[in-house]
Design a protein around this motif. Structure first.
Motif, PDB file in Angstrom:
ATOM      1  N   ARG A  62       8.718 -16.783 -17.934  1.00 35.83           N
ATOM      2  CA  ARG A  62       7.981 -17.801 -18.696  1.00 35.83           C
ATOM      3  C   ARG A  62       6.521 -17.858 -18.263  1.00 35.83           C
ATOM      4  NH1 ARG A  62      12.716 -20.594 -17.842  1.00 35.83           N
ATOM      5  NH2 ARG A  62      11.802 -21.839 -16.164  1.00 35.83           N
ATOM      6  N   PHE A  63       6.305 -17.881 -16.937  1.00 39.39           N
ATOM      7  CA  PHE A  63       4.945 -17.953 -16.407  1.00 39.39           C
ATOM      8  C   PHE A  63       4.108 -16.770 -16.885  1.00 39.39           C
ATOM      9  CE2 PHE A  63       1.848 -16.816 -13.092  1.00 39.39           C
ATOM     10  CZ  PHE A  63       1.107 -17.986 -13.040  1.00 39.39           C
ATOM     11  N   TRP A  64       4.589 -15.548 -16.677  1.00 41.69           N
ATOM     12  CA  TRP A  64       3.802 -14.367 -17.007  1.00 41.69           C
ATOM     13  C   TRP A  64       3.677 -14.161 -18.517  1.00 41.69           C
ATOM     14  CZ3 TRP A  64       0.344 -12.461 -14.022  1.00 41.69           C
ATOM     15  CH2 TRP A  64       0.454 -12.653 -12.645  1.00 41.69           C
ATOM     16  N   CYS A  65       4.640 -14.614 -19.298  1.00 37.05           N
ATOM     17  CA  CYS A  65       4.480 -14.564 -20.763  1.00 37.05           C
ATOM     18  C   CYS A  65       3.294 -15.421 -21.182  1.00 37.05           C
ATOM     19  CB  CYS A  65       5.745 -15.034 -21.473  1.00 37.05           C
ATOM     20  SG  CYS A  65       7.012 -13.763 -21.622  1.00 37.05           S
ATOM     21  N   GLU A  66       3.162 -16.589 -20.590  1.00 37.19           N
ATOM     22  CA  GLU A  66       2.022 -17.462 -20.912  1.00 37.19           C
ATOM     23  C   GLU A  66       0.713 -16.883 -20.408  1.00 37.19           C
ATOM     24  OE1 GLU A  66       1.736 -20.269 -22.734  1.00 37.19           O
ATOM     25  OE2 GLU A  66       3.835 -20.019 -23.298  1.00 37.19           O
ATOM     26  N   VAL A  67       0.716 -16.341 -19.200  1.00 31.94           N
ATOM     27  CA  VAL A  67      -0.518 -15.781 -18.627  1.00 31.94           C
ATOM     28  C   VAL A  67      -1.017 -14.615 -19.474  1.00 31.94           C
ATOM     29  CG1 VAL A  67      -1.457 -14.510 -16.642  1.00 31.94           C
ATOM     30  CG2 VAL A  67      -0.029 -16.522 -16.253  1.00 31.94           C
ATOM     31  N   LEU A  68      -0.119 -13.721 -19.862  1.00 33.33           N
ATOM     32  CA  LEU A  68      -0.511 -12.467 -20.508  1.00 33.33           C
ATOM     33  C   LEU A  68      -0.288 -12.441 -22.020  1.00 33.33           C
ATOM     34  CD1 LEU A  68       1.010 -10.081 -17.821  1.00 33.33           C
ATOM     35  CD2 LEU A  68      -1.402 -10.701 -18.099  1.00 33.33           C
ATOM     36  N   ASP A  69       0.206 -13.527 -22.600  1.00 30.35           N
ATOM     37  CA  ASP A  69       0.576 -13.558 -24.011  1.00 30.35           C
ATOM     38  C   ASP A  69       1.604 -12.474 -24.316  1.00 30.35           C
ATOM     39  OD1 ASP A  69       0.613 -14.553 -26.625  1.00 30.35           O
ATOM     40  OD2 ASP A  69      -0.955 -13.177 -27.283  1.00 30.35           O
ATOM     41  N   PHE A  70       2.596 -12.362 -23.435  1.00 32.09           N
ATOM     42  CA  PHE A  70       3.703 -11.433 -23.597  1.00 32.09           C
ATOM     43  C   PHE A  70       4.885 -12.179 -24.206  1.00 32.09           C
ATOM     44  CE2 PHE A  70       3.089  -7.861 -20.194  1.00 32.09           C
ATOM     45  CZ  PHE A  70       1.923  -7.466 -20.811  1.00 32.09           C
ATOM     46  N   VAL A  71       5.900 -11.415 -24.567  1.00 35.00           N
ATOM     47  CA  VAL A  71       7.155 -11.964 -25.083  1.00 35.00           C
ATOM     48  C   VAL A  71       8.305 -11.368 -24.284  1.00 35.00           C
ATOM     49  CG1 VAL A  71       6.255 -12.322 -27.428  1.00 35.00           C
ATOM     50  CG2 VAL A  71       7.379 -10.161 -26.847  1.00 35.00           C
ATOM     51  N   VAL A  72       9.453 -12.041 -24.326  1.00 32.90           N
ATOM     52  CA  VAL A  72      10.653 -11.492 -23.688  1.00 32.90           C
ATOM     53  C   VAL A  72      11.134 -10.325 -24.544  1.00 32.90           C
ATOM     54  CG1 VAL A  72      13.048 -11.929 -23.043  1.00 32.90           C
ATOM     55  CG2 VAL A  72      11.290 -13.667 -22.587  1.00 32.90           C
ATOM     56  N   LEU A  73      11.283  -9.162 -23.916  1.00 32.88           N
ATOM     57  CA  LEU A  73      11.749  -7.970 -24.613  1.00 32.88           C
ATOM     58  C   LEU A  73      13.233  -7.741 -24.398  1.00 32.88           C
ATOM     59  CD1 LEU A  73       8.809  -5.570 -23.703  1.00 32.88           C
ATOM     60  CD2 LEU A  73       9.144  -6.823 -25.845  1.00 32.88           C
ATOM     61  N   ASP A  74      13.739  -8.141 -23.234  1.00 34.14           N
ATOM     62  CA  ASP A  74      15.152  -7.913 -22.915  1.00 34.14           C
ATOM     63  C   ASP A  74      15.534  -8.858 -21.792  1.00 34.14           C
ATOM     64  OD1 ASP A  74      17.671  -6.721 -23.008  1.00 34.14           O
ATOM     65  OD2 ASP A  74      17.104  -5.066 -21.685  1.00 34.14           O
ATOM     66  N   ARG A  75      16.772  -9.248 -21.782  1.00 41.67           N
ATOM     67  CA  ARG A  75      17.291 -10.024 -20.657  1.00 41.67           C
ATOM     68  C   ARG A  75      18.760  -9.713 -20.519  1.00 41.67           C
ATOM     69  NH1 ARG A  75      15.554 -14.853 -23.417  1.00 41.67           N
ATOM     70  NH2 ARG A  75      14.438 -15.470 -21.548  1.00 41.67           N
ATOM     71  N   GLY A  76      19.217  -9.821 -19.305  1.00 40.20           N
ATOM     72  CA  GLY A  76      20.624  -9.585 -19.011  1.00 40.20           C
ATOM     73  C   GLY A  76      21.000 -10.354 -17.776  1.00 40.20           C
ATOM     74  N   ASP A  77      22.141 -10.040 -17.245  1.00 40.24           N
ATOM     75  CA  ASP A  77      22.621 -10.727 -16.059  1.00 40.24           C
ATOM     76  C   ASP A  77      21.730 -10.372 -14.869  1.00 40.24           C
ATOM     77  OD1 ASP A  77      24.278 -12.315 -14.483  1.00 40.24           O
ATOM     78  OD2 ASP A  77      25.546 -10.608 -13.943  1.00 40.24           O
ATOM     79  N   GLY A  78      20.868 -11.296 -14.486  1.00 39.92           N
ATOM     80  CA  GLY A  78      20.032 -11.092 -13.311  1.00 39.92           C
ATOM     81  C   GLY A  78      18.683 -10.462 -13.566  1.00 39.92           C
ATOM     82  N   TYR A  79      18.276 -10.295 -14.816  1.00 39.17           N
ATOM     83  CA  TYR A  79      16.949  -9.734 -15.055  1.00 39.17           C
ATOM     84  C   TYR A  79      16.372 -10.238 -16.370  1.00 39.17           C
ATOM     85  CZ  TYR A  79      18.727  -6.559 -18.616  1.00 39.17           C
ATOM     86  OH  TYR A  79      19.287  -6.045 -19.761  1.00 39.17           O
ATOM     87  N   VAL A  80      15.046 -10.190 -16.444  1.00 42.12           N
ATOM     88  CA  VAL A  80      14.307 -10.457 -17.681  1.00 42.12           C
ATOM     89  C   VAL A  80      13.145  -9.471 -17.712  1.00 42.12           C
ATOM     90  CG1 VAL A  80      12.998 -12.129 -19.056  1.00 42.12           C
ATOM     91  CG2 VAL A  80      14.838 -12.936 -17.570  1.00 42.12           C
ATOM     92  N   GLU A  81      12.954  -8.820 -18.861  1.00 45.72           N
ATOM     93  CA  GLU A  81      11.818  -7.925 -19.037  1.00 45.72           C
ATOM     94  C   GLU A  81      10.893  -8.514 -20.092  1.00 45.72           C
ATOM     95  OE1 GLU A  81      10.746  -3.216 -19.606  1.00 45.72           O
ATOM     96  OE2 GLU A  81      12.740  -3.910 -20.189  1.00 45.72           O
ATOM     97  N   VAL A  82       9.616  -8.594 -19.749  1.00 44.31           N
ATOM     98  CA  VAL A  82       8.622  -9.125 -20.678  1.00 44.31           C
ATOM     99  C   VAL A  82       7.552  -8.068 -20.918  1.00 44.31           C
ATOM    100  CG1 VAL A  82       9.056 -11.488 -19.889  1.00 44.31           C
ATOM    101  CG2 VAL A  82       7.122 -10.218 -18.935  1.00 44.31           C
ATOM    102  N   GLY A  83       6.909  -8.169 -22.067  1.00 49.03           N
ATOM    103  CA  GLY A  83       5.868  -7.199 -22.364  1.00 49.03           C
ATOM    104  C   GLY A  83       5.107  -7.571 -23.615  1.00 49.03           C
ATOM    105  N   PRO A  84       4.206  -6.686 -24.022  1.00 53.98           N
ATOM    106  CA  PRO A  84       3.415  -6.937 -25.216  1.00 53.98           C
ATOM    107  C   PRO A  84       4.309  -6.967 -26.451  1.00 53.98           C
ATOM    108  CG  PRO A  84       3.010  -4.724 -24.374  1.00 53.98           C
ATOM    109  CD  PRO A  84       3.904  -5.403 -23.394  1.00 53.98           C
ATOM    110  N   ARG A  85       3.827  -7.624 -27.473  1.00 56.19           N
ATOM    111  CA  ARG A  85       4.614  -7.782 -28.702  1.00 56.19           C
ATOM    112  C   ARG A  85       5.017  -6.448 -29.315  1.00 56.19           C
ATOM    113  NH1 ARG A  85       4.412 -13.113 -29.576  1.00 56.19           N
ATOM    114  NH2 ARG A  85       2.729 -14.198 -28.516  1.00 56.19           N
ATOM    115  N   GLU A  86       4.247  -5.404 -29.056  1.00 55.16           N
ATOM    116  CA  GLU A  86       4.579  -4.085 -29.604  1.00 55.16           C
ATOM    117  C   GLU A  86       5.776  -3.454 -28.900  1.00 55.16           C
ATOM    118  OE1 GLU A  86       1.159  -1.781 -27.056  1.00 55.16           O
ATOM    119  OE2 GLU A  86       0.753  -3.411 -28.442  1.00 55.16           O
ATOM    120  N   GLY A  87       6.171  -4.033 -27.764  1.00 55.80           N
ATOM    121  CA  GLY A  87       7.358  -3.549 -27.064  1.00 55.80           C
ATOM    122  C   GLY A  87       7.056  -2.554 -25.967  1.00 55.80           C
TER     123      GLY A  87
END
Length: 125
Positions: free
Chosen positions: A20-45
């Motif tokens: 959540r923090f880094w999505c706000e800082v960088l204007d990223f979105v959640v690209l994937d999440r699973g048990d024990g991880y979240v990957e965020v990145g640019p809207r283009e993926g």
């Protein structure tokens, strides 16, 4: 042919909090999440012009000081305004022995990972 960075992986106690923090800082979105991880990145993926950030749950911090830290630059405001925004998001000033004469600000994210806000603006992607 050269390599390029596809993702930066950070072990942390709370992947959702840091995502959540880094999505706000960088204007990223959640690209994937699973048990024990979240990957965020640019809207283009993944695989686009910027690397993704992969937050992986670790109950215990890994031994030794983290050697990698992130430097960020504001894109649409000056450094002082961006500093205010980052502090409002939950960043806090960090002292790593700087003199006070630096042109950058040293901050820590909500889990204490150090990053720097540099002075120069860069063009948004």
């Amino acid at each position: 042919m050269a390599c390029r960075i596809g993702e930066l992986v950070l072990g942390c106690r709370d992947p959702e909090l840091l995502a959540r923090f880094w999505c706000e800082v960088l204007d990223f979105v959640v690209l994937d999440r699973g048990d024990g991880y979240v990957e965020v990145g640019p809207r283009e993926g993944w695989g686009g012009s910027q690397p993704t950030l992969f937050f992986s749950r670790r109950d215990e911090p890994e031994p030794g000081k983290t050697r990698l830290h992130i430097d960020v630059n504001a894109t649409d405001r000056d450094q002082a305004a961006e500093l205010e925004r980052l502090l409002a998001l939950g960043a806090r000033p960090a002292d790593i022995g700087q003199s006070g004469a630096e042109s950058w600000h040293v901050l820590a994210d909500p889990e204490g990972n150090v990053f720097c806000l540099l002075k120069d603006r860069i063009k948004p992607i």
